[in-house]
Design a protein around this motif. Structure first.
Motif, PDB file in Angstrom:
ATOM      1  N   TYR A  45       0.162  -4.848 -15.756  1.00  0.00           N
ATOM      2  CA  TYR A  45      -0.805  -5.783 -15.171  1.00  0.00           C
ATOM      3  C   TYR A  45      -0.211  -6.514 -13.965  1.00  0.00           C
ATOM      4  CZ  TYR A  45      -4.102  -5.620 -19.116  1.00  0.00           C
ATOM      5  OH  TYR A  45      -5.030  -5.229 -20.037  1.00  0.00           O
ATOM      6  N   ILE A  46       1.086  -6.683 -13.949  1.00  0.00           N
ATOM      7  CA  ILE A  46       1.735  -7.500 -12.921  1.00  0.00           C
ATOM      8  C   ILE A  46       1.455  -7.002 -11.506  1.00  0.00           C
ATOM      9  CG2 ILE A  46       3.963  -8.330 -12.048  1.00  0.00           C
ATOM     10  CD1 ILE A  46       4.867  -8.423 -15.038  1.00  0.00           C
ATOM     11  N   PRO A  47       1.595  -5.711 -11.203  1.00  0.00           N
ATOM     12  CA  PRO A  47       1.271  -5.266  -9.840  1.00  0.00           C
ATOM     13  C   PRO A  47      -0.180  -5.530  -9.456  1.00  0.00           C
ATOM     14  CG  PRO A  47       2.509  -3.572 -10.993  1.00  0.00           C
ATOM     15  CD  PRO A  47       2.154  -4.609 -12.014  1.00  0.00           C
ATOM     16  N   GLY A  48      -1.095  -5.401 -10.405  1.00  0.00           N
ATOM     17  CA  GLY A  48      -2.502  -5.695 -10.123  1.00  0.00           C
ATOM     18  C   GLY A  48      -2.716  -7.164  -9.817  1.00  0.00           C
ATOM     19  N   ILE A  49      -2.030  -8.014 -10.534  1.00  0.00           N
ATOM     20  CA  ILE A  49      -2.125  -9.461 -10.280  1.00  0.00           C
ATOM     21  C   ILE A  49      -1.564  -9.773  -8.894  1.00  0.00           C
ATOM     22  CG2 ILE A  49      -1.255 -11.717 -11.025  1.00  0.00           C
ATOM     23  CD1 ILE A  49      -1.311 -10.483 -13.949  1.00  0.00           C
ATOM     24  N   ILE A  50      -0.450  -9.147  -8.555  1.00  0.00           N
ATOM     25  CA  ILE A  50       0.123  -9.327  -7.213  1.00  0.00           C
ATOM     26  C   ILE A  50      -0.856  -8.835  -6.159  1.00  0.00           C
ATOM     27  CG2 ILE A  50       1.961  -8.557  -5.653  1.00  0.00           C
ATOM     28  CD1 ILE A  50       3.818  -8.516  -8.158  1.00  0.00           C
ATOM     29  N   ALA A  77      -1.981   1.789  -8.733  1.00  0.00           N
ATOM     30  CA  ALA A  77      -2.134   2.362  -7.395  1.00  0.00           C
ATOM     31  C   ALA A  77      -3.452   1.952  -6.745  1.00  0.00           C
ATOM     32  CB  ALA A  77      -2.033   3.887  -7.464  1.00  0.00           C
ATOM     33  N   ALA A  78      -4.534   2.006  -7.488  1.00  0.00           N
ATOM     34  CA  ALA A  78      -5.845   1.694  -6.908  1.00  0.00           C
ATOM     35  C   ALA A  78      -5.893   0.274  -6.348  1.00  0.00           C
ATOM     36  CB  ALA A  78      -6.936   1.888  -7.955  1.00  0.00           C
ATOM     37  N   LEU A  79      -5.376  -0.675  -7.095  1.00  0.00           N
ATOM     38  CA  LEU A  79      -5.423  -2.066  -6.644  1.00  0.00           C
ATOM     39  C   LEU A  79      -4.450  -2.358  -5.509  1.00  0.00           C
ATOM     40  CD1 LEU A  79      -5.800  -3.915 -10.057  1.00  0.00           C
ATOM     41  CD2 LEU A  79      -7.576  -3.390  -8.387  1.00  0.00           C
ATOM     42  N   SER A  80      -3.418  -1.544  -5.377  1.00  0.00           N
ATOM     43  CA  SER A  80      -2.416  -1.810  -4.344  1.00  0.00           C
ATOM     44  C   SER A  80      -2.960  -1.602  -2.930  1.00  0.00           C
ATOM     45  CB  SER A  80      -1.176  -0.945  -4.562  1.00  0.00           C
ATOM     46  OG  SER A  80      -1.459   0.410  -4.279  1.00  0.00           O
ATOM     47  N   PHE A  81      -4.067  -0.903  -2.800  1.00  0.00           N
ATOM     48  CA  PHE A  81      -4.633  -0.641  -1.475  1.00  0.00           C
ATOM     49  C   PHE A  81      -5.576  -1.750  -0.996  1.00  0.00           C
ATOM     50  CE2 PHE A  81      -3.801   3.675  -3.199  1.00  0.00           C
ATOM     51  CZ  PHE A  81      -2.777   4.000  -2.325  1.00  0.00           C
ATOM     52  N   PHE A  82      -6.032  -2.613  -1.879  1.00  0.00           N
ATOM     53  CA  PHE A  82      -6.990  -3.659  -1.503  1.00  0.00           C
ATOM     54  C   PHE A  82      -6.478  -4.583  -0.391  1.00  0.00           C
ATOM     55  CE2 PHE A  82     -10.506  -4.018  -4.814  1.00  0.00           C
ATOM     56  CZ  PHE A  82     -10.422  -2.686  -5.175  1.00  0.00           C
ATOM     57  N   PRO A  83      -5.256  -5.132  -0.514  1.00  0.00           N
ATOM     58  CA  PRO A  83      -4.789  -6.034   0.552  1.00  0.00           C
ATOM     59  C   PRO A  83      -4.688  -5.343   1.917  1.00  0.00           C
ATOM     60  CG  PRO A  83      -3.454  -6.309  -1.414  1.00  0.00           C
ATOM     61  CD  PRO A  83      -4.318  -5.102  -1.636  1.00  0.00           C
ATOM     62  N   TYR A  84      -4.168  -4.126   1.948  1.00  0.00           N
ATOM     63  CA  TYR A  84      -4.040  -3.401   3.219  1.00  0.00           C
ATOM     64  C   TYR A  84      -5.413  -3.088   3.808  1.00  0.00           C
ATOM     65  CZ  TYR A  84      -2.711   0.042   6.694  1.00  0.00           C
ATOM     66  OH  TYR A  84      -2.555   0.725   7.865  1.00  0.00           O
ATOM     67  N   CYS A  85      -6.324  -2.701   2.958  1.00  0.00           N
ATOM     68  CA  CYS A  85      -7.692  -2.434   3.411  1.00  0.00           C
ATOM     69  C   CYS A  85      -8.280  -3.691   4.042  1.00  0.00           C
ATOM     70  CB  CYS A  85      -8.540  -1.966   2.236  1.00  0.00           C
ATOM     71  SG  CYS A  85     -10.205  -1.478   2.689  1.00  0.00           S
ATOM     72  N   GLN A  86      -8.015  -4.846   3.440  1.00  0.00           N
ATOM     73  CA  GLN A  86      -8.524  -6.105   3.984  1.00  0.00           C
ATOM     74  C   GLN A  86      -7.858  -6.427   5.318  1.00  0.00           C
ATOM     75  OE1 GLN A  86     -11.043  -8.084   2.541  1.00  0.00           O
ATOM     76  NE2 GLN A  86     -10.981  -8.992   4.573  1.00  0.00           N
ATOM     77  N   VAL A  87      -6.544  -6.208   5.420  1.00  0.00           N
ATOM     78  CA  VAL A  87      -5.832  -6.452   6.680  1.00  0.00           C
ATOM     79  C   VAL A  87      -6.470  -5.644   7.804  1.00  0.00           C
ATOM     80  CG1 VAL A  87      -3.673  -5.936   7.914  1.00  0.00           C
ATOM     81  CG2 VAL A  87      -3.590  -7.133   5.741  1.00  0.00           C
ATOM     82  N   ARG A  88      -6.834  -4.408   7.500  1.00  0.00           N
ATOM     83  CA  ARG A  88      -7.410  -3.501   8.502  1.00  0.00           C
ATOM     84  C   ARG A  88      -8.919  -3.692   8.664  1.00  0.00           C
ATOM     85  NH1 ARG A  88      -4.117  -0.768  11.664  1.00  0.00           N
ATOM     86  NH2 ARG A  88      -5.836   0.660  11.827  1.00  0.00           N
ATOM     87  N   ARG A  89      -9.452  -4.619   7.899  1.00  0.00           N
ATOM     88  CA  ARG A  89     -10.902  -4.837   7.901  1.00  0.00           C
ATOM     89  C   ARG A  89     -11.629  -3.543   7.551  1.00  0.00           C
ATOM     90  NH1 ARG A  89     -13.340  -9.881   9.020  1.00  0.00           N
ATOM     91  NH2 ARG A  89     -11.700 -11.242   9.748  1.00  0.00           N
ATOM     92  N   ALA A  99       0.834  -1.206   0.000  1.00  0.00           N
ATOM     93  CA  ALA A  99       0.000   0.000   0.000  1.00  0.00           C
ATOM     94  C   ALA A  99       0.869   1.257   0.000  1.00  0.00           C
ATOM     95  CB  ALA A  99      -0.938  -0.003   1.202  1.00  0.00           C
ATOM     96  N   PHE A 100       1.987   1.206   0.707  1.00  0.00           N
ATOM     97  CA  PHE A 100       2.911   2.339   0.714  1.00  0.00           C
ATOM     98  C   PHE A 100       3.417   2.630  -0.699  1.00  0.00           C
ATOM     99  CE2 PHE A 100       7.200   4.105   0.988  1.00  0.00           C
ATOM    100  CZ  PHE A 100       6.953   5.251   1.736  1.00  0.00           C
ATOM    101  N   LEU A 101       3.785   1.569  -1.421  1.00  0.00           N
ATOM    102  CA  LEU A 101       4.231   1.754  -2.806  1.00  0.00           C
ATOM    103  C   LEU A 101       3.110   2.352  -3.660  1.00  0.00           C
ATOM    104  CD1 LEU A 101       6.312  -1.497  -3.380  1.00  0.00           C
ATOM    105  CD2 LEU A 101       7.167   0.832  -3.060  1.00  0.00           C
ATOM    106  N   GLY A 102       1.888   1.904  -3.416  1.00  0.00           N
ATOM    107  CA  GLY A 102       0.748   2.499  -4.108  1.00  0.00           C
ATOM    108  C   GLY A 102       0.601   3.969  -3.767  1.00  0.00           C
ATOM    109  N   GLY A 103       0.846   4.321  -2.501  1.00  0.00           N
ATOM    110  CA  GLY A 103       0.793   5.714  -2.081  1.00  0.00           C
ATOM    111  C   GLY A 103       1.861   6.555  -2.749  1.00  0.00           C
ATOM    112  N   VAL A 104       3.056   5.992  -2.892  1.00  0.00           N
ATOM    113  CA  VAL A 104       4.136   6.697  -3.591  1.00  0.00           C
ATOM    114  C   VAL A 104       3.723   6.953  -5.041  1.00  0.00           C
ATOM    115  CG1 VAL A 104       6.508   6.469  -4.447  1.00  0.00           C
ATOM    116  CG2 VAL A 104       5.965   5.850  -2.079  1.00  0.00           C
ATOM    117  N   LEU A 105       3.085   5.971  -5.629  1.00  0.00           N
ATOM    118  CA  LEU A 105       2.613   6.126  -7.008  1.00  0.00           C
ATOM    119  C   LEU A 105       1.527   7.202  -7.092  1.00  0.00           C
ATOM    120  CD1 LEU A 105       3.352   4.978  -9.712  1.00  0.00           C
ATOM    121  CD2 LEU A 105       1.714   3.145  -9.344  1.00  0.00           C
TER     122      LEU A 105
END
Length: 165
Positions: A140-145, A64-76, A13-19
């Protein structure tokens, strides 16, 4: 939640924020160039915008948009309908929570699968950005990750003892 996975999701998510910051900076420069061009054009001075601005922003936003999904899930931090469910017994709440977590695992994997298909098709088509001439398939690779990480977070949350509250 495993601390290691939390750090990975947070770092992603931090990398997404940098982007996002890069998108904002590039946009600010481009808007500044547009304003200068508007002011100076009557004097015969032309200030061009950034070439390929739209190419970069389109690709970077998708990452960037997709990079926040995992962190959002971690934080519920995802949307849940608790007004209705809060009146159910805790056991039923827990079952529903785990069921939706498993559904989310399958949704994330489904989206990841189709992103892989899209990436392969884009690569086979040799799709490139119109101005910068960048290959589109690597974006596409970052989105897949992101989708894989999102699915993994949900899967781990499904089997944790306490899944909500």
């Amino acid at each position: 939640m495993h601390a290691f996975l939390q750090r990975i999701a947070g770092g992603w998510a931090f990398l997404g924020g940098v982007l996002v910051i890069a998108i904002v900076l590039v946009t600010a420069v481009n808007v500044g160039a547009f304003l200068l061009d508007s002011l100076l054009k009557p004097m015969g001075i032309f200030v061009p915008g950034l070439p390929g601005y739209e190419d970069f922003v389109r690709l970077a936003i998708s990452v960037a948009a997709l990079s926040f999904f995992p962190y959002c899930q971690v934080r519920r931090g995802h949307v849940s309908v608790e007004l209705f469910v809060q009146h159910f017994p805790p056991t039923l709440q827990n079952i529903l929570d785990r069921m939706w977590l498993l559904c989310t695992v399958f949704v994330a994997l489904f989206l990841g699968y189709w992103m892989i298909q899209g990436m392969l098709e884009t690569r086979a088509d040799h799709a490139m950005t119109s101005i910068l001439g960048w290959d589109e398939w690597p974006w596409y690779i970052p989105g897949i990750i992101s989708m894989a990480l999102w699915a993994l977070v949900c899967l781990i949350q499904t089997f944790e003892r306490k899944t909500h509250g």
